[in-house]
Structure formats: structure tokens, C-alpha cells
Write a protein that holds these residues in place. Sequence first.
Motif, PDB file in Angstrom:
ATOM      1  N   LYS A   1       0.824  -1.215   0.000  1.00 21.21           N
ATOM      2  CA  LYS A   1       0.000   0.000   0.000  1.00 21.21           C
ATOM      3  C   LYS A   1       0.858   1.265   0.000  1.00 21.21           C
ATOM      4  O   LYS A   1       0.493   2.259  -0.636  1.00 21.21           O
ATOM      5  N   VAL A   2       1.965   1.253   0.713  1.00 22.66           N
ATOM      6  CA  VAL A   2       2.867   2.410   0.677  1.00 22.66           C
ATOM      7  C   VAL A   2       3.445   2.586  -0.726  1.00 22.66           C
ATOM      8  O   VAL A   2       3.506   3.701  -1.246  1.00 22.66           O
ATOM      9  N   LEU A   3       3.850   1.485  -1.347  1.00 19.82           N
ATOM     10  CA  LEU A   3       4.405   1.575  -2.694  1.00 19.82           C
ATOM     11  C   LEU A   3       3.372   2.101  -3.690  1.00 19.82           C
ATOM     12  O   LEU A   3       3.738   2.739  -4.689  1.00 19.82           O
ATOM     13  N   ALA A   4       2.086   1.860  -3.433  1.00 15.08           N
ATOM     14  CA  ALA A   4       1.032   2.352  -4.317  1.00 15.08           C
ATOM     15  C   ALA A   4       0.964   3.879  -4.329  1.00 15.08           C
ATOM     16  O   ALA A   4       0.405   4.471  -5.260  1.00 15.08           O
ATOM     17  N   LEU A   5       1.552   4.528  -3.315  1.00 17.85           N
ATOM     18  CA  LEU A   5       1.555   5.989  -3.230  1.00 17.85           C
ATOM     19  C   LEU A   5       2.740   6.608  -3.957  1.00 17.85           C
ATOM     20  O   LEU A   5       2.838   7.833  -4.055  1.00 17.85           O
ATOM     21  N   LEU A   6       3.654   5.762  -4.449  1.00 16.47           N
ATOM     22  CA  LEU A   6       4.927   6.261  -4.967  1.00 16.47           C
ATOM     23  C   LEU A   6       5.207   5.749  -6.377  1.00 16.47           C
ATOM     24  O   LEU A   6       4.506   4.885  -6.894  1.00 16.47           O
ATOM     25  N   ASP A   7       6.226   6.287  -6.999  1.00 18.39           N
ATOM     26  CA  ASP A   7       6.718   5.850  -8.314  1.00 18.39           C
ATOM     27  C   ASP A   7       8.201   5.513  -8.187  1.00 18.39           C
ATOM     28  O   ASP A   7       8.888   6.057  -7.327  1.00 18.39           O
ATOM     29  N   PRO A   8       8.784   4.718  -9.065  1.00 13.94           N
ATOM     30  CA  PRO A   8       8.056   3.918 -10.065  1.00 13.94           C
ATOM     31  C   PRO A   8       7.514   2.644  -9.440  1.00 13.94           C
ATOM     32  O   PRO A   8       8.086   2.133  -8.468  1.00 13.94           O
ATOM     33  N   ILE A   9       6.411   2.139  -9.979  1.00 13.91           N
ATOM     34  CA  ILE A   9       5.844   0.887  -9.489  1.00 13.91           C
ATOM     35  C   ILE A   9       5.675  -0.065 -10.659  1.00 13.91           C
ATOM     36  O   ILE A   9       5.643   0.346 -11.811  1.00 13.91           O
ATOM     37  N   ASP A  10       5.561  -1.352 -10.359  1.00  9.72           N
ATOM     38  CA  ASP A  10       5.400  -2.333 -11.421  1.00  9.72           C
ATOM     39  C   ASP A  10       3.965  -2.344 -11.911  1.00  9.72           C
ATOM     40  O   ASP A  10       3.075  -1.709 -11.337  1.00  9.72           O
ATOM     41  N   GLU A  11       3.730  -3.095 -12.963  1.00 14.16           N
ATOM     42  CA  GLU A  11       2.411  -3.131 -13.576  1.00 14.16           C
ATOM     43  C   GLU A  11       1.362  -3.741 -12.666  1.00 14.16           C
ATOM     44  O   GLU A  11       0.164  -3.479 -12.827  1.00 14.16           O
ATOM     45  N   GLU A  12       1.775  -4.542 -11.678  1.00 13.62           N
ATOM     46  CA  GLU A  12       0.818  -5.210 -10.800  1.00 13.62           C
ATOM     47  C   GLU A  12       0.349  -4.317  -9.654  1.00 13.62           C
ATOM     48  O   GLU A  12      -0.624  -4.632  -8.992  1.00 13.62           O
ATOM     49  N   THR A  13       1.053  -3.241  -9.385  1.00 17.65           N
ATOM     50  CA  THR A  13       0.713  -2.370  -8.258  1.00 17.65           C
ATOM     51  C   THR A  13      -0.200  -1.241  -8.723  1.00 17.65           C
ATOM     52  O   THR A  13       0.143  -0.499  -9.636  1.00 17.65           O
ATOM     53  N   GLU A  14      -1.360  -1.124  -8.073  1.00 14.36           N
ATOM     54  CA  GLU A  14      -2.305  -0.070  -8.418  1.00 14.36           C
ATOM     55  C   GLU A  14      -1.844   1.258  -7.819  1.00 14.36           C
ATOM     56  O   GLU A  14      -1.416   1.311  -6.666  1.00 14.36           O
TER      57      GLU A  14
END
Length: 306
Positions: A255-268
Motif C-alpha cells: 500500500k505504501v508503494l502504491a503511493l509512490l513511483d516507479p511501481i510495477d504493472e501489478e501495483t495499483e
Amino acid sequence: MAPMGIRLSPLGVAVFCLLGIGVIYHLYAGVISSRIAAFTQKKTVSLRDLLALSVEAAVQGGQEVKRVREDNKLEEKTKGKTKEGASEKLTQGDLNSHRKMYYLIKNTYPYLQVNSEEHDETNNEQGVWNREIPAEILRRVEGSREVPADSITVWIDPLDATQEYTENLLKYVTTMVCVAVNGKPVIGVIHKPFTGITAWALVGEASNMKPHATYNMNSPKVIVSRSHAGKVKGFVEEAFGNSTIILPAGGAGYKVLALLDPIDEETEKADMYIHVTFIKKWDICAGNAMLSALGGHMTTLKGGSV
């Protein structure tokens, strides 16, 4: 404990995330003696070295998590219940990852206090860090700031999103390491073992992550825990309106990674992360450090520090 929150302010845009946080501090045998040894010998530790070690620990733990899942040898059991009454699962992936992560750090720096979500009396892990620092960290982190060893506490989560791990919802699974100095998180590492992505940050120095370019505060996407999405919905809509989009997900690290970039294609991608039930230190510590490194911080609803 009072509800808590994350306030991330990239480029003047405030992103407010609410969390119901409780912190349990586990005291391990040997903690006091480790502190005394570090104090009497006046040992210091390089934060850049500790960042590199944290990355290596998260990756090695993730390799165990992935191997156990792919071999389908989870040996799933229940270790207790949450404050809300839900079962807390434990798998061989949790334990194997704990051993790799805990002893890699402890064997390298035996005088540091290391707290893990899991407990295991087996002490046959002989791994010691090879002291190789990834090129990206060498390039981004200048110098090697030293801090007193007795001021350091390491928090590890050997497998975040165990429930989802048992359900084969692997995109939510992470391993995490956090280093706190005098109680303040300064190093955060979140590793996704099934995609190979590793996010890291050192407060005051650098991170390989960055905030989203924009955050939608009019019709925000709010990421919440799958286990209590319905409970959060009313809270969110009262605070932000009926146009709010709810994204149920597993794992605090995800959930923290969902607030940031870059993220992979699987993370909303999300604009906010809201959590309204009990949550533990190892769940939020790495994310707290990562947000702090990017100009954000975690707060209570009244604006107090975590």
C-alpha cells in the motif's frame, strides 16, 4: 491507541492517509547486553552500509519466501488472533525468511538490536554480509554517515501479507527492513519477491522512489486493507465524499508503494492509504522512513508524530 496518518507533501500537494496504528515492542533475550556492549565499546555504524545490508537482507528473505511458495511447502498454521479476532497465519515462508534476514543482520552487527515479527529458536544461519554496496546506492548516497550503534534499532517484517501469500495473491507480498535511530525511522526497504522490485530510502540522503507527479484530491483513489474494506468505506466517504474510489489490497508495504513511483504493472496507483484497525511497528516502519525521505511523514489525526 489513537488513529494515525501519513502526510506526504510532494511539490506542495498534501496527500493525507489515515491509519489505526498500535505498536508492540518485543524485547528479545540479549537486547540489554547488546546495548551495553555497543555503549561500552563506543561502536558506530555507517548508515550507507546499513542501507546496503538492509537491501541484501530483504532480498535474501524474499528468495526464501518465493522458494517456499513455488515448492508449495507452506506448512500453514495459526499463531494467534488479531485484536479484531482474525486469525494470524504463519508459514514456512515466514520462518525461513526470518532466519535469513535476522541472522544476516545479527551476524554482521551482533551488537545491534534487531526486532522481527517472527520468533525462532533455531540459530544455524551462518550468513554474514559480504559488504558489497550496490552501485546505485554508491552513486546516490554520498559519504558514509556514522551513528552510534546503541542508538540503532532494526525492525524486520520477513513476510508482509501472509494471508494473501497463502491465497496465492502474490503481488501483495513484500519483505521489509527498517532502521530507526533514536526511535526515528531513517532507513526503509520494501522488497517484492515475486517481481524482484526493491524500493529503498535513506532519510536526508536519497531514495530510488519518488512521489507521483500528481495526486487527485477531488475524487481520490484510497487504498485500504482487503480484510476491512467495508468498514473503511463509510469513514472515507464521510471524510472525502461519495466520489472516492476504494482500492482493497493486502500488505502495508504494497500500500505504501502504491503511493509512490516507479511501481510495477501489478501495483495499483493510489492517492491515499487509509487503515483504521490495529497495525504493528514492523508493518509501517519501512514505509514511514520511505515517506520521510521523500518529504512526507506519518502523523496522528491530531498532527502528532508516530
